[in-house]
Design a protein around this motif. Structure first.
Motif, PDB file in Angstrom:
ATOM      1  N   CYS A  72       0.833  -1.196   0.000  1.00 59.50           N
ATOM      2  CA  CYS A  72       0.000   0.000   0.000  1.00 59.50           C
ATOM      3  C   CYS A  72       0.870   1.248   0.000  1.00 59.50           C
ATOM      4  O   CYS A  72       1.991   1.231   0.504  1.00 59.50           O
ATOM      5  N   LEU A  75      -0.364   4.051   1.377  1.00 59.94           N
ATOM      6  CA  LEU A  75      -0.706   4.768   2.605  1.00 59.94           C
ATOM      7  C   LEU A  75      -0.354   3.878   3.795  1.00 59.94           C
ATOM      8  O   LEU A  75      -0.011   2.704   3.616  1.00 59.94           O
ATOM      9  N   ARG A  76      -0.451   4.450   4.974  1.00 62.59           N
ATOM     10  CA  ARG A  76      -0.159   3.684   6.195  1.00 62.59           C
ATOM     11  C   ARG A  76      -1.216   4.008   7.242  1.00 62.59           C
ATOM     12  O   ARG A  76      -0.879   4.455   8.346  1.00 62.59           O
ATOM     13  N   CYS A  77      -2.500   3.829   6.890  1.00 62.06           N
ATOM     14  CA  CYS A  77      -3.572   4.166   7.835  1.00 62.06           C
ATOM     15  C   CYS A  77      -3.299   3.481   9.172  1.00 62.06           C
ATOM     16  O   CYS A  77      -3.027   2.269   9.217  1.00 62.06           O
ATOM     17  N   TYR A 100      -4.955   2.443  11.642  1.00 63.07           N
ATOM     18  CA  TYR A 100      -5.787   1.331  12.114  1.00 63.07           C
ATOM     19  C   TYR A 100      -5.589   0.072  11.273  1.00 63.07           C
ATOM     20  O   TYR A 100      -6.192  -0.954  11.536  1.00 63.07           O
ATOM     21  N   CYS A 101      -4.770   0.173  10.228  1.00 64.05           N
ATOM     22  CA  CYS A 101      -4.611  -0.943   9.289  1.00 64.05           C
ATOM     23  C   CYS A 101      -3.179  -1.456   9.233  1.00 64.05           C
ATOM     24  O   CYS A 101      -2.949  -2.663   9.221  1.00 64.05           O
ATOM     25  N   MET A 102      -2.216  -0.546   9.222  1.00 64.65           N
ATOM     26  CA  MET A 102      -0.814  -0.954   8.982  1.00 64.65           C
ATOM     27  C   MET A 102       0.138  -0.214   9.900  1.00 64.65           C
ATOM     28  O   MET A 102      -0.097   0.954  10.197  1.00 64.65           O
ATOM     29  N   GLY A 142      -4.471  -4.509   0.875  1.00 61.44           N
ATOM     30  CA  GLY A 142      -3.535  -3.616   0.247  1.00 61.44           C
ATOM     31  C   GLY A 142      -4.237  -2.640  -0.706  1.00 61.44           C
ATOM     32  O   GLY A 142      -5.420  -2.473  -0.647  1.00 61.44           O
ATOM     33  N   ASN A 172      -8.057   3.195  -1.959  1.00 59.46           N
ATOM     34  CA  ASN A 172      -7.829   4.453  -1.241  1.00 59.46           C
ATOM     35  C   ASN A 172      -7.931   5.648  -2.193  1.00 59.46           C
ATOM     36  O   ASN A 172      -7.817   6.791  -1.763  1.00 59.46           O
ATOM     37  N   SER A 205      -4.688  -5.291   5.739  1.00 57.16           N
ATOM     38  CA  SER A 205      -4.057  -5.006   4.455  1.00 57.16           C
ATOM     39  C   SER A 205      -3.568  -6.280   3.781  1.00 57.16           C
ATOM     40  O   SER A 205      -3.532  -6.371   2.555  1.00 57.16           O
TER      41      SER A 205
HETATM   42 FE1  SF4 Z   1      -5.117   2.436   4.379  1.00 59.43          FE
HETATM   43 FE2  SF4 Z   1      -6.275   0.689   2.639  1.00 59.43          FE
HETATM   44 FE3  SF4 Z   1      -3.640   1.023   2.736  1.00 59.43          FE
HETATM   45 FE4  SF4 Z   1      -4.847  -0.171   4.758  1.00 59.43          FE
HETATM   46  S1  SF4 Z   1      -4.721  -0.940   2.722  1.00 59.43           S
HETATM   47  S2  SF4 Z   1      -3.174   1.349   4.861  1.00 59.43           S
HETATM   48  S3  SF4 Z   1      -6.789   0.974   4.807  1.00 59.43           S
HETATM   49  S4  SF4 Z   1      -5.167   2.581   2.203  1.00 59.43           S
END
Ligand code: SF4
Ligand code: SAM
Length: 339
Positions: free
Chosen positions: A25, A27-29, A31-33, A73, A105, A335
């Motif tokens: 991914c 991003l590194r949200c 709550y997810c990663m 992901g 995303n 993810s």
């Molecule tokens: Fe954010 Fe989706 Fe990446 Fe998880 S997989 S970090 S929710 S964008």
């Protein structure tokens, strides 16, 4: 166990396949990663585009799957996404061509949407947790709000209506975004879904008491809008839907809250999951996976693959058990499983 469908011992039948196309991914949200990312799957362990299409074909032609959602992901990081969507769009199951959706995303969606629609994509869900640039950057650990908004607009303009928006609310972080997100979506005709945060992020970081519940989100929305429940059978759909009455400041519309933790919908769950490395998970919270990639690369026939999938789905647990004392978070994060 019936041929031609993916049933389990509790009477549920899978119709909805979630396909994770990558565990990576951009991003590194939180709550997810974890901020540092994760050890990514090596390329040779990841299914090729043609392998993915073959497994979707088995699910549609031999397993009764009628809806396929591509996720990760970040599925837009998969170069062959358009090829995979086109392959899935050419399939015909007992209910005809499967409905094809993407959860993303939104980064780079504006550049890919034309090709995706031409390939046969029907729907898109874009994740957006804040409309405030600083808070978005804090939550996603990347300053990319403008790119996400461009992706959402492009999906709408490409006719994938209604665009659905997914939001997770974290205590002390983005509660003040609940009402602005709802207004943003109502004004544009997008369908918003608030999802309760589940214990599928970095290990050990989820706290039940910190979670903003669906009831709390509804209370925030109820303070700003006139809401009435949308009647009718909910079926396997996890979102409880609410109708927002129009007023002088905004048009009416629908939004949903997904109370995955506080009001689980496991009894009606019709999902099965394929990870990017070819493992079947009958439930997000499964502690067991079935290695379909080994059957595939070992020369298995379509029927061998279907039989392995049926067995995996037969073992689907009755419920996720998050609220039970012995609950253990699965080893993979959201993810890596595919949300
Ligand atoms: Fe954010 Fe989706 Fe990446 Fe998880 S997989 S970090 S929710 S964008
Ligand atoms: N990267 C894409 C995206 O963000 O939409 C697709 C994959 S992401 C894992 C799919 C969905 O799962 C997103 O809407 C995200 O907000 C949600 N999600 C991730 N971690 C979650 C968690 N711990 N609890 C609830 N939802 C989560």
């Amino acid at each position: 166990m019936l041929l031609g469908q993916l049933a389990d011992r509790y009477g549920r039948v899978a119709r909805d396949l979630r396909v994770s196309l990558t565990d990576r991914c951009n991003l590194r949200c939180s709550y997810c990663m974890p901020a540092e990312g994760l050890p990514w799957l090596p390329t040779e362990e990841t299914l090729t585009d043609d392998e993915v299409v073959r497994l979707i074909r088995v699910a549609v032609e031999h397993g009764g799957i009628t809806r396929v959602r591509f996720t990760g992901g970040e599925p837009l990081l998969r170069r062959g996404l358009e090829h995979i969507v086109a392959g899935a769009a050419s399939l015909v199951g007992s209910a005809g061509r499967p409905e094809l959706a993407l959860t993303t995303n939104g980064l780079g969606l504006d550049r890919r949407i034309g090709g995706l629609v031409r390939a046969g994509l029907d729907r898109v869900n874009v994740s957006l947790d804040s409309l405030d640039r600083a808070r978005y950057a804090q939550l996603a650990r990347r300053d990319r709000l403008d790119d996400v908004l461009a992706g959402i607009l492009a999906a709408d303009q490409a006719g994938l209506r209604p665009v659905k928006i997914n939001s997770v609310v974290l205590r002390g972080t983005n509660e003040q975004d609940v009402v602005p997100l709802a207004r943003f979506c109502l004004e544009r005709g997008y369908e918003l879904r608030f999802i309760e945060q589940m214990p599928l992020g970095p290990q050990g970081e989820w706290r039940r008491d910190d979670m903003v519940t669906a009831d709390e989100v509804l209370a925030m929305l109820g303070g700003a809008f006139t809401l009435s429940p949308v009647d009718g059978p909910r079926g396997p759909a996890p979102a409880a839907l609410w109708q927002v009455a129009p007023d002088t400041t905004q048009p009416g519309g629908r939004l949903g809250v997904i109370a995955s933790v506080t009001k689980p919908f496991c009894g009606g769950c019709d999902r099965t999951r394929l990870t990017a490395d070819g493992q079947i998970r009958s439930c997000l919270f499964s502690r067991q996976e079935t290695d379909l990639r080994a059957v595939l690369r070992g020369g298995g026939s379509d029927e061998d693959l279907a039989q392995a999938w049926r067995l995996a789905q037969w073992g689907k647990p009755p419920a996720h058990g998050i609220d039970e004392p012995g609950f253990h978070q699965p080893g993979r994060t959201m993810s890596a499983i595919g949300g």
